[in-house]
Each structure stands twice: as structure tokens, then as C-alpha cells.
Design an enzyme around this catalytic site. Structure first.
Site, mmCIF file in Angstrom:
data_model
loop_
_atom_site.group_PDB
_atom_site.id
_atom_site.type_symbol
_atom_site.label_atom_id
_atom_site.label_comp_id
_atom_site.label_asym_id
_atom_site.label_seq_id
_atom_site.Cartn_x
_atom_site.Cartn_y
_atom_site.Cartn_z
ATOM 1 C CG ASN A 210 74.603 61.269 -25.034
ATOM 2 O OD1 ASN A 210 74.749 60.054 -25.067
ATOM 3 N ND2 ASN A 210 73.971 61.951 -25.989
ATOM 4 C CE LYS A 289 94.686 69.939 -29.340
ATOM 5 N NZ LYS A 289 95.831 69.109 -28.895
ATOM 6 C CE LYS A 341 61.189 62.626 -25.895
ATOM 7 N NZ LYS A 341 62.499 62.055 -25.475
ATOM 8 C CE LYS A 345 60.250 65.606 -28.528
ATOM 9 N NZ LYS A 345 61.641 65.114 -28.571
#
Length: 418
Positions: A210, A289, A341, A345
Site C-alpha cells: 500500500n 517468477k 472499529k 476491537k
């Protein structure tokens, strides 16, 4: 003596019989969390070996004014800039006289002239030498320059005399030194921070990741260390220098980060999950690969993804979890997702930011966030991540203290935001 944690102490050892106490002093300083580097005069080496003090400090002992092995051969400048405190123990009558006169004829006196760090002396000499008018004038002059004196003590001396001149015991010197250091907001606190992205391998040359730069997590780690905390930084692959006084553990994948977190979490007081952990990873990693078909431009490749471990949830699920802070980087309905969240959590706090704004967040040096928790919703306006980190740590430490006090008073501790 929590004030000594993460502090950089240069310990000067001059030539007196009390130099044998320097070994125990080093042990006490390092046990309190300080990093110690020893500078010895040539006379000091006659009373105790540099090898002994090197073994106790875990750092090379410095002896030479112009050291060819140091950066630019100027160890006095390096050490002068490095030190938070300079402590001379023992400080002989000769050393005090040379320092009072502004001499720079060896590494230790030169360092004392070159440093901006506070200097403390623990005198050690015969009682007649201490009472001598010139020694007293030297002591007065040094005190007027802001140099602190720890001792001397009264008692039986190595020569058999009785009176003032003994070096204070190492425990007292370490305690006096600690008292010269202001207690900071997070002194004595162990903090673990995760930062950066994770990479999930697809084949030997490709991975899924990311856009996280790690800047926010690294800024938090730097600010926490500056606030006196002992910081463990678990970092994914980034291109940022490791902040000073931070123990950094480099990892690659989400599972690497999970294992590193749980390897060190038991000793942590506060956990801040700032890393952008990949939620998924390829189910299978190709051994070679993956090659495309050059004759088929419409070829498709399908990759089966599986869930990565939820690191933050695994920390809050511990039998005795630390104070846990999470991040919510969302592109829409930011506050709604962050509040969900936080509750789901079982976090103590969550820091929400809008990644749809390209001027903040990933890869930017700036950010603006909102902190959510029990009875708190505080928006922090746009600022540099360095300044933002300092403000965040103030909020985190204040809420941690409240949480800790409730736990110590056996009150019900609520983690979820409502």
C-alpha cells in the site's frame, strides 16, 4: 531513577583510587536505562582498566583527544554533542584545577569545554587536599559556572585519614544525577509503535502493498522518545532514518509484524498500531517468477487472497492488554467507521483520518486527525506530523493515566467508545 532512562551519560574517570567505584556506578546507570560512554584520563587508567569499564558500559572507552578511529578524528566534539549529561567520578584535585583554569590538554577537559550538556563532579581526594584554599577556590569557581558537585563525603580515606574527601557511593551519585533531570511526560513508560506498510509476496519479484510511507509512525516514535519513553518501533519497509533512542525492528509481511509484536508486547505499557497492515495476502506464493503469455494481450491472472492476522485485535485480546491506540484511515464515512472499529476491537483510543484528501495522510508531511475514545472526540487541525505527534502523545498519555488509575482502584475500565 526513571529519569535516567534513555539518557546519554558521558562518565569521566580521572586518576584517583576511587576509580574502582566507577565500575559500580556504570552498572547502576545502565541498569536504570541510561546509555553510558566512558572517557578516562591517562592517570585514571592506572587505577582501573579501560577493558573493565568497556565491558560494563557495552561501549568502547575513549582515551585519546584526537582519535583516528572516530568520525573526523574528533571524539571530543562527537561526545560533547552526544551527551545529555557529563559526570566526572572521581574528580580529583588536579582535574578540578585544570577544569577551573579552562585547560584543554586531554580528551576529558576538552570535552567539558566543548559540551553544552550539564556537568557534574563527584570529588575524591585526601581530606587535606579538599580543604586546601586553592581547591576550595577552584570548587567555588566551578560552581559559579553552573557545575554541580555531588559530595565529597566524610569518612575514612584510603590513606588512613578521616574527613571530607571521600567520593560518594555510586548509588548516591546516580540518585543525585537523576534528580538533575526533569521528569518528562512519558518517563518510565514502554511504548510499542507499529509503522509503515507491509508487503505480501506474490512471487520472487512481486508483492502486494500500500501507499503508507511510515512518516506518521516514525514521527510518533521520535516524539515518544523525546518525551522520555522507552520506544520499540516495529517497522515495515520504509525509507526513513530511524529516530534516535528508538529500538527499531524491521519486518516485511503482516505475519512478520504480528510475530514481532507478540515477541515484545509483554513488557509494553502502551501500544500504538499506526502501521498500514495489508488485510490480505496471496494464498500461495509462486516459486518462480510468474510469466505472462506474450502472444495473448487479453490474458488474465487470478490470485486467491486470504486474511492476514489482525494485529491490533490480537493485542486487545490479550489476558492483560496494554493501553491500545489504533488508527482508522478511511476514504468515506470516516467517523462512523472509526467509531465502529474502536468498539469492535476494544480499543482505548482511535485516531481517524481521511485519506481521500490527497494533501494529508499517506506520503504527506502533514496530517489532520480526530481522536475518539470514551468521553472524548477531539479534532486536531492540519499541522506537520511532527507537531501532530506531540499533541497526540499528550492526549494518549492523559487518557492512559486515567485508565491506569481506574485499573489500580479496581474500577471498571471501559475500552469501547459510545
Amino acid at each position: 531513577m526513571q529519569q535516567l532512562r534513555n539518557k546519554r551519560i558521558v562518565l569521566g574517570v580521572s586518576g584517583g583510587i576511587a576509580a574502582y567505584k566507577s565500575a559500580e556506578l556504570i552498572r547502576m546507570l545502565t541498569k536504570s536505562g541510561a546509555e553510558v560512554r566512558v572517557v578516562m584520563t591517562s592517570a585514571g587508567c592506572e587505577f582501573i582498566t579501560p577493558l573493565t569499564l568497556q565491558a560494563l558500559s557495552n561501549n568502547p572507552v575513549h582515551l585519546d583527544l584526537l582519535d583516528p578511529e572516530s568520525e573526523a578524528g574528533m571524539s571530543h566534539i562527537e561526545l560533547a554533542r552526544w551527551a545529555d549529561r557529563v559526570l566526572i567520578a572521581p574528580a580529583t584535585a588536579d582535574f578540578m584545577a585544570r577544569l577551573s583554569g579552562g585547560h584543554a590538554d586531554d580528551l576529558l577537559t576538552t570535552l567539558c569545554l566543548a559540551t553544552s550538556a550539564p556537568i557534574s563532579l563527584a570529588p575524591a581526594m585526601n581530606q587535606e587536599m579538599w580543604r586546601d584554599s586553592q581547591t576550595q577556590q577552584n570548587a567555588k569557581a566551578l560552581k559559579q559556572r553552573g557545575i554541580a558537585f555531588f559530595g565529597p563525603a566524610d569518612g575514612v580515606q584510603a590513606c588512613g585519614d578521616v574527613g571530607l574527601g571521600r567520593m560518594l557511593e555510586p548509588e548516591l551519585i546516580a540518585g543525585r544525577l537523576a534528580q538533575t533531570i526533569d521528569t518528562k511526560r512519558l518517563t518510565g513508560i514502554n511504548i510499542m509503535i507499529t509503522a509503515g506498510p507491509t508487503r505480501e509476496q506474490l512471487d520472487p519479484v512481486r508483492y502486494i502493498s500500500n501507499h503508507s510511507s511510515g512518516k506518521m509512525g516514525y514521527a510518533l516514535a521520535e516524539a515518544a522518545a523525546e518525551a522520555g519513553a522507552s520506544v520499540t518501533l516495529i517497522s515495515g519497509p520504509v525509507h526513513i532514518p530511524i529516530p534516535e533512542r528508538v529500538n527499531c525492528i524491521n519486518v516485511i509481511s503482516a505475519r512478520d509484524m504480528y510475530h514481532s509484536v507478540h515477541q515484545h508486547i509483554a513488557e509494553q505499557t502502551i501500544f500504538i498500531g499506526c502501521a498500514a497492515v495489508c488485510d490480505y495476502r496471496p494464498e500461495k506464493i509462486a516459486r518462480g517468477k510468474i510469466k505472462k503469455n506474450p502472444d495473448n494481450c487479453n490474458e488474465r491472472m487470478e490470485v486467491q487472497l486470504v486474511c492476514n492476522p489482525d494485529i491490533i485485535a490480537s493485542v486487545t485480546d490479550l489476558r492483560q492488554p496494554p493501553f491500545v491506540v489504533g488508527f482508522a484511515a478511511e476514504s468515506h464515512d470516516v467517523m462512523q467507521y472509526a467509531a465502529d472499529k474502536l468498539k469492535r476491537k476494544k480499543l482505548n483510543l482511535i485516531i481517524a483520518n481521511d485519506i481521500s484528501n490527497t494533501n494529508i495522510g499517506f506520503n504527506s508531511d502533514n496530517n489532520e486527525v480526530t481522536v475518539l475514545g470514551l468521553n472524548i472526540e477531539k479534532k486536531l487541525p492540519l499541522s506537520s506530523k511532527k507537531l501532530l505527534s506531540q499533541k497526540l502523545l499528550e492526549i494518549i498519555s492523559d487518557n492512559y493515566i486515567t485508565w491506569k488509575n481506574k485499573a489500580e482502584n479496581n474500577e471498571k475500565v471501559e475500552n469501547n467508545y459510545s
